[in-house]
Design an enzyme around this catalytic site. Sequence first.
Site, short mmCIF file in Angstrom:
data_model
loop_
_atom_site.label_atom_id
_atom_site.label_comp_id
_atom_site.label_asym_id
_atom_site.label_seq_id
_atom_site.Cartn_x
_atom_site.Cartn_y
_atom_site.Cartn_z
N ARG A 212 55.74 -45.70 30.87
CA ARG A 212 55.13 -46.86 31.37
C ARG A 212 56.20 -47.89 31.77
NH1 ARG A 212 49.97 -46.69 27.19
NH2 ARG A 212 48.79 -45.32 28.43
N LYS B 120 34.50 -31.38 26.99
CA LYS B 120 33.26 -31.48 27.09
C LYS B 120 32.46 -32.24 28.31
CE LYS B 120 32.45 -32.32 22.00
NZ LYS B 120 31.93 -33.67 21.16
N GLY C 293 42.00 -43.88 31.35
CA GLY C 293 40.61 -44.34 31.61
C GLY C 293 40.38 -45.01 33.03
N GLY D 190 45.09 -37.55 30.05
CA GLY D 190 45.90 -37.40 29.01
C GLY D 190 46.52 -36.15 28.79
#
Length: 398
Positions: free
Chosen positions: A37, A198, A379, A356
């Site tokens: 980052r 999922k 996100g 991720g």
Amino acid sequence: MRFKTLDDLGDITGKVVLVRVDLNLPMQDCAVTDLTRVHASAPTILELADKGAKVLLLAHFGRPKGERVSTQSLSMVVGAVQGVLGREVMFVPEIAGPVVAQSIGILRAGDIAILENTRFWKGEEKNDPELAKAIAANADLYVNDAFSAAHRAHATTEGLAHVLPAYAGRSMEAELKALEAALGNPARPVAAVVGGAKVSSKLDVLKHLVTQVDHLIIGGGMANTFLAARGIDVGKSLCEHDLAATAEEIMDAADASGCTVHLPYEVVVSKEFAANPPSLRVCNVHEVAADEMILDVGASAVEALADVLKTCRTLVWNGPMGAFETVPFDAATVALAKTAAALTREGSLVSVAGGGDTVSALNHAGVAGDFTYISTAGGAFLEWMEGRELPGVKALEG
Ligand code: ADP
Ligand code: MG
């Protein structure tokens, strides 16, 4: 998408520039373990400093919930940031008020400082306009270089853009351009690869993608839910049986908008979830036994998917095709990633990936550098894949 970039800055010598960056760095025993980052925002920080600005970095760290928590002070990352930038960096234990003003007085043109963790102030997460005004009072310009925080409407990710002239930093600019090329106005046909554990965590992604792309390739654990919805017995596989109706709705929506859904017809199964298990075998999806789990897509099915990619001009990818952390269930992800990488190198495919585990899977396949763009934004990347407007981005456009 219209937003100002650093190219639109005039003379900024001696100007005070607030730069929102992502310094939410992974730490272990008070040491930073990953500098990705910092590297992402280094070009923006150095460009502003080299143009003679006084650069004040704003960032959050952890979840201190509006309280000063000493273990979450951004003073802990100063050394790591200095290391990456190769410059001295001052630390200021406030984000607004006289202490910041005094520090600015000490800084020379081209100097860099990190302000304290923005989440020590309750107004940050509430997007309190008074806090934004107080922070802005010490500065001339605002640069947002934290795409990864742009899905949050907070004072330093959104509010500041309304009270100061606002610009996208280089990392934000690159991310927005890549995302625009992948889903905003892409070269067609467009393929999306969606995998991972999922369906429930990616329902909105799937619902949006079927209206946007020509081919939807579903892999990973979530493919089992789709297979089960089609009446296939998936044995002991990870499967959300209660989402069968939702899976059918998604397939119907795909039909209605001319999107072809590709599910695996051949799978790698095993009775136990372990590396190289003795019960490992490859079979047709109709032949999964009651005590077996689907852990990866079979090689010939991957080849068929690779053929789909060869007909496409754009690819957006989120989620691994199998349980890639355990060998040999990484094979499908690695093979498909290699195909995408080769097509990108040849210039026939624009490939954008994020998430991720997806980023670690592509690194594991050794092809991350060959993709057109890899988003580390987590996100924010997923919300963008859901077709949502990100408040931090919208504020830059306003
Ligand atoms: P990302 O972080 O990129 O968004 P996810 O978190 O949605 O991706 O999914 C990654 C996880 O999905 C990995 O831990 C992987 O092991 C798991 N997974 C993929 N395929 C399967 C499968 N067939 N059965 C169980 N888990 C799977
Ligand atoms: Mg994940």
